[in-house]
Design a protein around this motif. Structure first.
Motif, mmCIF file in Angstrom:
data_model
loop_
_atom_site.group_PDB
_atom_site.id
_atom_site.type_symbol
_atom_site.label_atom_id
_atom_site.label_comp_id
_atom_site.label_asym_id
_atom_site.label_seq_id
_atom_site.Cartn_x
_atom_site.Cartn_y
_atom_site.Cartn_z
ATOM 1 N N ARG A 1 -8.081 42.132 86.241
ATOM 2 C CA ARG A 1 -7.764 41.358 85.046
ATOM 3 C C ARG A 1 -6.275 41.002 85.018
ATOM 4 N NH1 ARG A 1 -9.736 44.055 79.947
ATOM 5 N NH2 ARG A 1 -7.658 44.886 79.671
ATOM 6 N N LYS A 2 -5.473 41.937 85.472
ATOM 7 C CA LYS A 2 -4.032 41.660 85.478
ATOM 8 C C LYS A 2 -3.698 40.552 86.466
ATOM 9 C CE LYS A 2 -2.439 46.028 83.719
ATOM 10 N NZ LYS A 2 -1.893 47.324 83.997
ATOM 11 N N PHE A 3 -4.316 40.585 87.626
ATOM 12 C CA PHE A 3 -4.043 39.518 88.591
ATOM 13 C C PHE A 3 -4.524 38.165 88.045
ATOM 14 C CE2 PHE A 3 -4.026 42.970 91.952
ATOM 15 C CZ PHE A 3 -2.673 42.863 92.178
ATOM 16 N N LEU B 1 -9.270 46.708 85.397
ATOM 17 C CA LEU B 1 -7.927 46.348 84.924
ATOM 18 C C LEU B 1 -7.053 45.642 85.956
ATOM 19 C CD1 LEU B 1 -6.663 49.115 82.573
ATOM 20 C CD2 LEU B 1 -6.872 46.685 82.134
#
Lengths: 576, 1014
Positions: free
Chosen positions: A397-399, A394
């Motif tokens: 993925r956020k970055f 996660l």
């Protein structure tokens, strides 16, 4: 099919009531069996010879004769004739019947264009598939030579037909697999009926390693012919996977890191599939992961044989099987050791391999009709948040998502920083992250870093077309033409319809003085871009020439460009 | 030879004509330009020169073309002479040949043969002559050059002085016009008496105007009677009005009378006749002004040009209208969306010239949908009976039917714009120079602009949260998230900005050494970046979620539209007449456009969702599959064919597909956020559980503490009453005294911060007094304790003020005043403290009334209370952990949890000191805080309509601006008579009583009621 043959034999007895009195009856039956055996053994020249003998024995309008004439015509690619003969044989027109197969194949192939080389005839849909021709024929001739060297066999009886179909639906029509089965198994090519049938790469959302696939199917053909179709599936697949890279070099180059990673995990968990469980068919294993593991294991079985005994062992096993030995016996004969010992050595060999430390995402072939993104014109500065769905970590993925937000606003430096954070967390695991990061670095002209990222990604995802294209751009910018050529050719081996590849290759060939290849790539570029030849030349000359602003993604924005998406590596056929 | 002569003549003539035209043009241009300039000095002279220009031009052309042509090539002899001149080799031979040829017809004095031979020879020689050499082109070229030169010169002249020339030109033309208008007619009558008979509708009385010059001014339709006297004797006279002749009555040869009706503006004049038919005199034109009957003027005074209304609301229109002669009708005209025609409502009829009125328009009867726009205006008609009633309208105004979805969408757009700015701000920070290892002070200074934009962003975010807080139907979580983000992000941005200033100052003063401030600045920016990243991602998820909700709403709306259509078709099925069918068709059309609009918005909304997990393509497919428009086409077709059952079946099919879509959206909504924030969702769930457990545990401990306290109280009650009575009066007196003193303090005597303790002290003293009245010494002691604390604080402020006045050297009287006040406040404080101590002395030391067992029990409870305090601290820690992932809690929520912990700790301390009473009080406060916190959390999550899954929503602190009322609600201003509490208020009170009292106040409320019923 066997039922059909039995019925036909029965009808032979009935329809030749008067003639049945003749002494030739038994001879005719024997002859019919010979034809069938030859067909089942993939020995078409023999089938034709036996059929000619049969034609002398039977009246020409007799149904069994028509049936086998139709079968042979079908195997030889004379589809119209095959349809007429099978109809004359009163074969029912229903799914799976030879008549239906012949009809549908005839309809699909009738408007195909054809190209020939010394040993192959390549049938392809008119249009952009024309681009495939020179590369496909080169690949096939190359694997033909290589297998003759390795196994000492070349197909008898004329040139091998290779038929390209437009999509999975067409593949299901020309084969005995249903569309559902093709969808489920991800089958992309099939070797059957004495020919190779492959789906055009244009039908696959992220492209696929179509050249390796052609070679793979050809290995199946050779092994089937050589062994008279007696090699069990596990061995077949092992051989095909191991030998498929021979067209481009040594055998055994096609094993993907993701499969290796999976195998590594199974080794660690001590959950390898024992040989007994692979019987009767790998396809009957309970899960797809089990099947993938089994395929990887049999690949290493061949790898082991090749490493210890060379090609001779492979040849001996195939010939042993041809001569009627059971697979275990054939292996024992070739290796000179009991099968149990072989199995032990084989598993030990597997465990010695260098496996990637973590599990990598499985490579999948995604048909366009199943792909989420169907936009054909997205090559430019496409912003795609969906690319990161595969990223299971996660924070990473956020970055990556933040990076994409920055890129959406053309804040490339900021985007690079966010991608860098994501990349730091997941390394080379995901093509999407690596490629986006590299693209941002390229825009910032940090080419060395970008190259490092891309090469890292290619180690994990070899053959990824988009990664190769991006790497090609960097190398081309540096005017390192030989390496750039290699990168673009690797991209082409998975995504042959990306115009950039051909335009770039045109420039590279020009720079290297390969004039014949320039003509080839120019023709391909004209087909794919829809531009006039002189415009293509201009575009090619200008491509990545200027110092500034040339490393951005999507600089080659041409009419009718093919979609650009991160690559996926192979999943081959679901059988032969 | 004859041919040569003819050719030469023709060519020469042509050349001369051309020459003439060129030179004539040059002359025309020169004179034209000269005339313009001359007209500046003398317009008439200039005019004449300009008129002469074309004449001179033509003359010049004629002189060359005719006169010179005749002179040079007028006949054969002249032509022959010309040839002889131009071709010396022919000399006079041509002339001789011409003469010989002439003489040949008579009796030539020479040999005819010789002459013939000569002539033949000449013919041959003439044939060899090139005509071009005879006719000289040089002069033609010169003429051309001359014209060219003239044009060039004139162009330069006009280029330089073109403006003057144009002025001169205009003057010349003007003088020409004046000449044309020079003809004048002299007056032929004396003064004219006019009598106006106005049209009846104007309501004007007839009017006679004597001694006029004849100028008529009247509304159309007015009959104008004239009376005048001619300047001579006439037999007959006529009036010519706008070209129409009307006879006049002639009396005594000179008295003239007549009339006409004023219809159109223009002129009229008199014409006199003698005995003959020819006019003997014509008078000058006299102006005839027909006053236009202006259309009515209408103004809509209220409401504003565009207002938002609720469906069925009443709108009061205030309007005024006036007309020059009279109004004949007023109506309100409006059009609802999709209506083919405008609708009219007659407003109170007005026959006067001026009308000012109000009209209450009940919109309940209109069939409108949220978001519809109703355009309307007021129309007035006048009473013009001559040209027909004229119409005047007010400006067209709009009523917008309130749409919650529309408001939410707008809020979303605003929030999204701010979100976009946050992304830009993050990009600025990421690309900025602040985190560079080697910092360039100039670059760091230039990044101050980013601080400024960041602060502006935070302010705008706070502003938007406040603005949205005042509106209704705005998702609360969005408001809370904006408020939370503005708070936390604001702190970070301010910290960065402050440290940047410090860094730059240090750099400047210390000659390049930053004393570590640069590193600290980098770290702060890094913190800001982390905060921004977190906030951007969370707000984005929240926005996506809202969009998904909006999609759900739209899908519901679509379903409602479909149901309405089905109902209409059912109606038609039951009553299949043409009219109903038309209505159905019209409804289908209207719905088609509405559905189209909805689908468009859905599509836009869908594209705006960035969530990588939302299967937007699948949604699109779903929408495409439904293909509502084509389904509607089918329904329409079936209706046209009269197949109502099939049309209904088609709609049913559509309905099932729509339900499927809605279910899909609902599922997506439920699962939303699970993918992005699984850890947060898990922590959030855990937090909620622990909060619940803590509250329950606190309740249990408080209940047990209460039991112990009540037991102790019971034992102490009689003793307390006896001792209390003895000092009650004294205490009351002390309290009164202090109260009186506090009351006398002027607001400006103390600084503003002192007002709060002053108020608190006064309130607590009042409470204590009331408690003493009912002999509730516990309550009195509690109040006095608080009053004492407030009084001390107040005294401190008094001292502070005194010190400040001295420090700043304020005037003596001010200093004296503050010194006196400080003294007074100190005295009051001491007095309150005395009273407090006296009251506290009534009570035995805490725990003294308890047995050993109770003491032990209390000790155990104190330990439990301590562990509860630890739990509260744990909860706070959890909140902080979650804050690292998303802005779920603002500062206020954190403070609230801190306060709960503090109260719990305080309770534990009191209980350890065996003071069950105060311990219980603190427990109650902690419990109240927990309940409130829980309630807010619950409300926040309920807004999400989720089933416990999905994205955790930010916790609202009830910080919405305003009083929680709908901002559009009317505020009733009470009249002077309304001194009694209104009935509704009393009802509210009774209802509130039924709901029960918060536990913390139960005792007080009970005592209050007991006091009331005494």
């Amino acid at each position: 099919m066997t039922r059909v043959v039995s019925i036909l034999l029965l009808s032979l007895c009935l329809s030749t009531g008067v003639w049945a009195q003749d002494s030739g009856k038994a001879e005719a039956k024997t002859q019919l069996s010979k034809v069938e055996t030859a067909l089942d053994s993939w020995d078409i020249p023999a089938a034709r010879r036996e059929l000619q003998t049969l034609e002398e024995l039977l009246p020409e309008d007799i149904e069994p004769l028509k049936y086998f004439q139709g079968r042979v015509a079908f195997e030889e690619g004379r589809y119209t004739e095959a349809v007429e003969l099978l109809q004359a044989a009163n074969i029912e027109d229903k799914p799976g019947s030879y008549l239906r197969l012949a009809k549908e194949t005839r309809d699909i192939v009738k408007s195909h264009a054809r190209a020939e080389s010394e040993h192959f005839i390549f049938f392809y849909p008119k249009g952009k598939d024309e681009v495939l021709v020179p590369y496909a024929l080169e690949t096939l001739e190359s694997i033909h030579r290589a297998l003759y060297e390795d196994l000492g066999h070349k197909p008898p009886g004329g040139k091998i037909r290779v038929e390209v179909v437009n999509n999975a639906r067409e593949l299901s029509k020309v084969s005995t697999l249903t569309y559902q089965q093709i969808q489920t198994t991800g089958t992309i090519a099939i070797c059957k009926f004495n020919k190779l049938m492959v789906t055009s790469p244009k039908a696959v959302a992220r492209g696929y390693d179509w050249q390796d696939t052609l070679a793979h199917e050809y290995v199946h053909l050779v092994v089937s012919q050589m062994s008279r179709n007696t090699v069990p599936i596990w061995l077949h697949e092992g051989l095909a996977k191991f030998l498929e890279s021979r067209w481009r070099g040594k055998p055994g180059l096609a094993m993907t890191p993701s499969t290796l990673a999976l195998l590594g995990r199974r080794v660690k968990q001590d959950k390898l599939i024992p040989f007994e469980k692979m019987h009767p068919s790998i396809a009957m294993l309970p899960t797809a992961e089990d099947a993938a593991t089994a395929f990887a294991e049999v690949y290493f079985a061949i790898h082991y044989l090749h490493e210890t005994l060379g090609n001779k062992a492979l040849r001996e096993i195939i010939l042993g099987l041809r001569d009627g030995k059971q697979d275990r016996k054939a292996v024992e004969a070739a290796t000179g050791m009991p099968f149990a010992q072989f199995e032990k050595n084989w598993l030990a060999h597997i465990k010695q391999q260098q496996f990637p430390k973590e599990l990598l995402p499985r490579d999948e072939v995604v048909l366009k009709e199943n792909a989420k993104d169907k936009d054909e014109k997205k090559k430019g500065r496409e912003i795609s948040f969906g690319d990161f769905v595969e990223v299971t970590e996660l924070p990473a993925r956020k970055f990556a998502h933040l990076g994409e937000l920055m890129r959406e606003r053309n804040r490339i430096k900021a985007a690079a920083e966010e991608y860098a954070k994501a990349h730091k967390l997941v390394g080379d695991k995901y093509e999407s992250v690596s490629n986006k990061y590299a693209l941002a670095l390229m825009e910032l002209k940090r080419l060395d870093e970008a190259e490092q990222v891309l090469r890292g990604s290619l180690r994990v995802h070899p053959g990824s077309p988009s990664t190769s294209v991006h790497l090609g751009r960097i190398l081309l910018l540096r005017k390192d033409f030989p390496k750039a050529k290699q990168a673009y050719l690797e991209a082409l081996a998975a995504d042959p319809f990306d115009p950039e590849i051909h335009v770039a290759l045109m420039r590279i060939h020009g720079a290297l003085g390969e004039t014949a290849l320039v003509t080839r790539t120019k023709a391909a570029s004209v087909v794919l871009t829809g531009l006039e030849p002189e415009d293509v030349e201009r575009v090619s000359k200008d491509f990545l020439q200027e110092e500034s602003g040339q490393v951005k993604e999507g600089q080659l924005e041409l009419e009718g460009t093919a979609p650009k998406a991160p690559a996926a590596a192979p999943s081959k056929d679901g059988g032969r | 030879m004859e041919g040569l002569l003819t050719t030469v003549r023709a060519r020469q003539r042509r050349h001369l004509w051309l020459q003439g035209v060129l030179l004539g043009t040059a002359a025309l241009l020169v004179l034209g330009v000269a005339g313009g300039f001359l007209a500046l000095a003398s317009p008439s002279l200039g005019r004449w020169v300009m008129w002469l220009a074309p004449v001179v031009g033509a003359l010049v052309a004629g002189a060359f073309g005719v006169w010179l042509s005749l002179r040079t090539v007028g006949d054969d002899l002249r032509t022959a002479r010309l040839i002889g001149e131009r071709r010396p080799e022919l000399s006079l031979d041509v002339l001789a040949a011409v003469e010989l040829a002439r003489e040949r017809s008579g009796q030539p004095p020479h040999s005819a043969d010789l002459a013939e031979a000569f002539l033949q020879q000449m013919d041959v020689r003439a044939g060899q002559v090139d005509v071009g050499t005879v006719v000289d082109r040089t002069r033609l070229k010169h003429a051309g050059l001359a014209l060219g030169g003239v044009v060039l010169v004139l162009a330069v002249v006009l280029g330089l002085w073109g403006a003057q020339w144009r002025v001169g030109w205009s003057k010349a033309l003007e003088s020409a016009r004046r000449i044309g208008a020079a003809e004048t007619r002299e007056p032929i009558t004396g003064d004219i008496e006019l009598t106006y008979r106005y049209p009846a509708y104007t309501g004007l009385e007839p009017r006679t105007v004597p001694g006029t010059n004849g100028e008529v001014s009247a509304p159309a339709g007015t009959e104008v009677q004239l009376k005048t006297r001619s300047d001579r004797e006439v037999e007959r006279a006529e009036l010519v009005v706008n070209g129409e002749t009307l006879p006049l009555t002639v009396n005594d040869k000179r008295e003239l009378t007549g009339s006409f009706v004023a219809k159109k503006p223009g002129t009229y004049h008199f014409v006199f006749y003698g005995a003959g038919r020819k006019a003997i005199a014509t008078g000058p034109d006299l102006p005839l002004n027909v006053e236009v009957d202006a259309p009515p003027q209408v103004n809509l005074l209220t409401p504003a040009a565009e207002i938002e209304i609720d469906p069925g609301q009443k709108v009061t229109l205030k309007y005024e209208a006036n007309d020059d002669y009279g109004l004949n009708g007023l109506s309100l005209v409006f059009r609802t969306p999709g209506a083919k025609e405008e609708t009219r409502i007659a407003l109170p009829r007005a026959d006067s010239r001026r009308e000012r009125n109000t009209f209450t328009w009940d919109l309940g009867t209109l069939k409108v949908q949220p978001g519809d726009r109703i355009s309307y205006y007021v129309e007035a008609k006048d009473n013009d009976a001559v040209e027909g009633p004229k119409r005047g309208v007010s400006r067209t105004q709009v009523l917008r039917v309130y749409s919650a979805a529309e408001h939410a969408r707008q809020a979303l757009e605003k929030a999204e714009a701010l979100w976009g700015r946050m992304v830009d701000h993050l990009a600025d920070r990421l690309e900025g120079p602040d985190r560079d290892r080697m910092k360039d002070p100039a670059k760091v200074a230039s990044a101050q602009t980013v601080d400024t934009t960041g602060l502006a962003l935070v302010a705008d975010m706070r502003g938007l949260a406040q603005q949205l807080g005042r509106e209704r139907d705005i998702p609360g979580e969005l408001i809370t998230a904006l408020a939370n983000i503005s708070e936390t992000l604001g702190q970070k941005v301010r910290a960065t900005a402050d440290l940047r200033r410090v860094y730059l100052r240090t750099q400047q003063r210390r000659g390049g050494d930053d004393f570590g401030t640069g590193t600290r600045l980098g770290a702060l920016v890094e913190e800001e970046i982390v905060e921004l990243e977190k906030d951007i991602l969370y707000l984005e998820s929240l926005l996506d979620r809202q969009k998904l909700e909006a999609l759900q709403e739209m899908a519901k709306q679509l379903a409602a539209e479909r149901r309405e259509l089905a109902r209409l078709i059912e109606d038609y099925k039951n009553n299949p007449d043409e009219q109903t069918r038309d209505q159905v068709m019209q409804q289908i059309q209207e719905m088609r456009s509405r559905i189209e609009e909805l689908m468009k918005r859905m599509s836009e909304m869908r594209q705006g969702i960035r969530d990588e997990h939302l299967n937007a393509e699948a949604l699109q497919e779903m929408m495409k599959d439904q293909d509502m428009q084509s389904a509607l086409d089918d329904v329409e077709k079936l209706m046209r064919e009269g197949k109502t059952d099939e049309a209904l079946a088609k709609l049913q099919e559509l309905s099932m597909q729509m339900d499927e879509m809605l279910n899909g959206l609902n599922d997506a909504q439920d699962e939303f956020g699970n993918e992005q924030y699984p850890e947060l969702a898990q922590k959030f769930g855990q937090f909620m559980d622990e909060l619940q457990k803590t509250a329950q545990e606190q309740q249990r401990v408080a209940d047990e503490t209460k039991k112990l306290r009540d037991e102790a109280r019971k034992q102490n009650k009689d003793r307390l009453a006896e001792r209390g009575k003895a000092m009650k009066d004294e205490l009351q007196r002390q309290i009164d005294q202090v109260q009186k003193d506090y009351k006398s303090i002027q607001p400006d005597e103390l600084n503003s911060r002192a007002s709060r303790p002053l108020e608190e002290a006064q309130a607590e003293l009042e409470n204590a007094k009331n408690a003493l009245k009912v002999d509730d010494y516990d309550l009195a002691a509690e109040s006095m304790q608080r009053a004492s604390e407030a009084a001390q604080q107040l005294s401190m402020y008094g001292e502070q003020q005194k010190a400040l006045d001295e420090m700043y050297g304020n005037p003596d009287d001010i200093r004296e005043q503050s010194a006196r006040l400080a003294e007074r406040l100190e005295k009051d404080s001491k007095q309150v403290d005395d009273a407090n101590r006296n009251l506290q002395s009534l009570f035995p030391p805490p725990g003294s009334q308890m047995g050993q067992q109770e003491k032990q029990q209390l000790q155990q409870l104190a330990q439990q209370q301590q562990s509860l305090e630890q739990k509260a601290k744990g909860l706070r820690q959890q909140m902080q952990d979650m804050e690292q992932m998303a802005p779920l809690f603002g500062q206020e929520a954190g403070d609230q949890m801190d306060e709960i912990g503090r109260r719990m700790g305080e309770a534990a301390q009191r209980m350890e000191g065996k003071d069950a009473n105060r311990g219980y009080g603190e427990q109650q406060a902690a419990l109240e805080g927990l309940k409130q916190f829980q309630q807010q959390m619950k409300e926040s999550q309920q807004r999400g309509k989720g089933k416990g899954k999905g994205l955790p929503l930010p916790m609202g602190m009830g910080r919405r601006e305003g009083n929680g009322r709908d901002p559009r609600d009317k505020v009733e201003i009470p009249d002077e008579e309304a001194y009694q509490a209104p009935k509704e208020f009393r009802k509210d009170l009774l209802d509130a009583m039924k709901e029960g009292t918060p536990e913390k106040y139960q005792d007080q409320v009970k005592r209050y009621y007991e006091e009331l019923v005494k």
